[in-house]
Design a protein around this motif. Structure first.
Motif, PDB file in Angstrom:
ATOM      1  N   VAL A  16       0.841  -1.197   0.000  1.00  0.00           N
ATOM      2  CA  VAL A  16       0.000   0.000   0.000  1.00  0.00           C
ATOM      3  C   VAL A  16       0.878   1.250   0.000  1.00  0.00           C
ATOM      4  CG1 VAL A  16      -1.683   1.322   1.336  1.00  0.00           C
ATOM      5  CG2 VAL A  16      -1.971  -1.140   1.070  1.00  0.00           C
ATOM      6  N   GLN A  17       1.923   1.236   0.790  1.00  0.00           N
ATOM      7  CA  GLN A  17       2.837   2.372   0.844  1.00  0.00           C
ATOM      8  C   GLN A  17       3.417   2.675  -0.532  1.00  0.00           C
ATOM      9  OE1 GLN A  17       6.438   1.685   3.117  1.00  0.00           O
ATOM     10  NE2 GLN A  17       6.516   3.821   3.742  1.00  0.00           N
ATOM     11  N   GLY A  23       1.669   7.208  -6.816  1.00  0.00           N
ATOM     12  CA  GLY A  23       0.683   7.976  -7.559  1.00  0.00           C
ATOM     13  C   GLY A  23      -0.299   8.756  -6.721  1.00  0.00           C
ATOM     14  N   THR A  24      -0.260   8.624  -5.417  1.00  0.00           N
ATOM     15  CA  THR A  24      -1.200   9.283  -4.522  1.00  0.00           C
ATOM     16  C   THR A  24      -2.626   9.169  -5.066  1.00  0.00           C
ATOM     17  OG1 THR A  24       0.579  10.849  -4.062  1.00  0.00           O
ATOM     18  CG2 THR A  24      -1.551  11.326  -3.107  1.00  0.00           C
ATOM     19  N   PRO A  25      -3.134   7.942  -5.176  1.00  0.00           N
ATOM     20  CA  PRO A  25      -4.476   7.751  -5.736  1.00  0.00           C
ATOM     21  C   PRO A  25      -5.564   8.352  -4.851  1.00  0.00           C
ATOM     22  CG  PRO A  25      -3.685   5.725  -4.750  1.00  0.00           C
ATOM     23  CD  PRO A  25      -2.542   6.708  -4.714  1.00  0.00           C
ATOM     24  N   GLN A  26      -6.632   8.791  -5.491  1.00  0.00           N
ATOM     25  CA  GLN A  26      -7.774   9.328  -4.755  1.00  0.00           C
ATOM     26  C   GLN A  26      -8.470   8.215  -3.976  1.00  0.00           C
ATOM     27  OE1 GLN A  26      -8.431  12.529  -4.471  1.00  0.00           O
ATOM     28  NE2 GLN A  26     -10.156  12.174  -3.125  1.00  0.00           N
ATOM     29  N   VAL A  65     -11.370  -0.039   1.502  1.00  0.00           N
ATOM     30  CA  VAL A  65     -11.467   1.033   0.525  1.00  0.00           C
ATOM     31  C   VAL A  65     -10.852   2.263   1.169  1.00  0.00           C
ATOM     32  CG1 VAL A  65     -12.991   2.430  -0.899  1.00  0.00           C
ATOM     33  CG2 VAL A  65     -13.572   0.033  -0.451  1.00  0.00           C
ATOM     34  N   LEU A  66      -9.710   2.685   0.624  1.00  0.00           N
ATOM     35  CA  LEU A  66      -8.998   3.854   1.114  1.00  0.00           C
ATOM     36  C   LEU A  66      -9.379   5.035   0.243  1.00  0.00           C
ATOM     37  CD1 LEU A  66      -7.401   1.345   2.085  1.00  0.00           C
ATOM     38  CD2 LEU A  66      -5.335   2.693   1.839  1.00  0.00           C
ATOM     39  N   THR A  67      -9.819   6.113   0.861  1.00  0.00           N
ATOM     40  CA  THR A  67     -10.224   7.315   0.120  1.00  0.00           C
ATOM     41  C   THR A  67      -9.458   8.502   0.669  1.00  0.00           C
ATOM     42  OG1 THR A  67     -12.446   6.386  -0.138  1.00  0.00           O
ATOM     43  CG2 THR A  67     -12.192   8.746  -0.561  1.00  0.00           C
ATOM     44  N   ARG A  68      -8.816   9.237  -0.237  1.00  0.00           N
ATOM     45  CA  ARG A  68      -8.020  10.403   0.154  1.00  0.00           C
ATOM     46  C   ARG A  68      -8.943  11.453   0.742  1.00  0.00           C
ATOM     47  NH1 ARG A  68      -3.394  12.103   1.170  1.00  0.00           N
ATOM     48  NH2 ARG A  68      -2.111  11.004  -0.292  1.00  0.00           N
ATOM     49  N   LYS A  69      -8.572  11.962   1.922  1.00  0.00           N
ATOM     50  CA  LYS A  69      -9.353  13.021   2.572  1.00  0.00           C
ATOM     51  C   LYS A  69      -9.063  14.342   1.849  1.00  0.00           C
ATOM     52  CE  LYS A  69      -8.961  10.844   7.095  1.00  0.00           C
ATOM     53  NZ  LYS A  69      -8.385  10.968   8.440  1.00  0.00           N
ATOM     54  N   SER A  70     -10.111  15.172   1.672  1.00  0.00           N
ATOM     55  CA  SER A  70      -9.890  16.437   0.973  1.00  0.00           C
ATOM     56  C   SER A  70      -9.324  17.493   1.865  1.00  0.00           C
ATOM     57  CB  SER A  70     -11.154  16.997   0.396  1.00  0.00           C
ATOM     58  OG  SER A  70     -12.292  16.289   0.633  1.00  0.00           O
TER      59      SER A  70
END
Length: 70
Positions: A16-17, A23-26, A65-70
């Motif tokens: 995961v790292q 790419g720092t996926p969303q 499911v990992l979701t990037r925080k805004s």
């Protein structure tokens, strides 16, 4: 999607790292089959700006499911 089933820690976290740094996926889905890995990946994701939803798939399998925080 990262399929980390069959891997012992710390490999799922390393996988995961690597995906996050490349790419720092969303959003990113991670398949796991180890409760310890679920905890470790969740902790890593939280420390790196992601919220985590854990979805039990089967008896011993999980989809995170990992979701990037805004």
């Amino acid at each position: 999607m990262i399929d980390a089933r069959g891997y012992a820690c710390p490999m799922p976290v390393v996988m995961v790292q690597k995906a996050v740094k490349n790419g720092t996926p969303q959003q990113l889905e991670v398949l796991l089959d180890n409760p310890c890995s679920v905890e470790n990946v969740t902790r890593f994701a939280g420390n790196n700006g992601y919220s985590v939803e854990v979805r039990p798939a089967n008896d011993d399998e999980y989809t995170l499911v990992l979701t990037r925080k805004s």
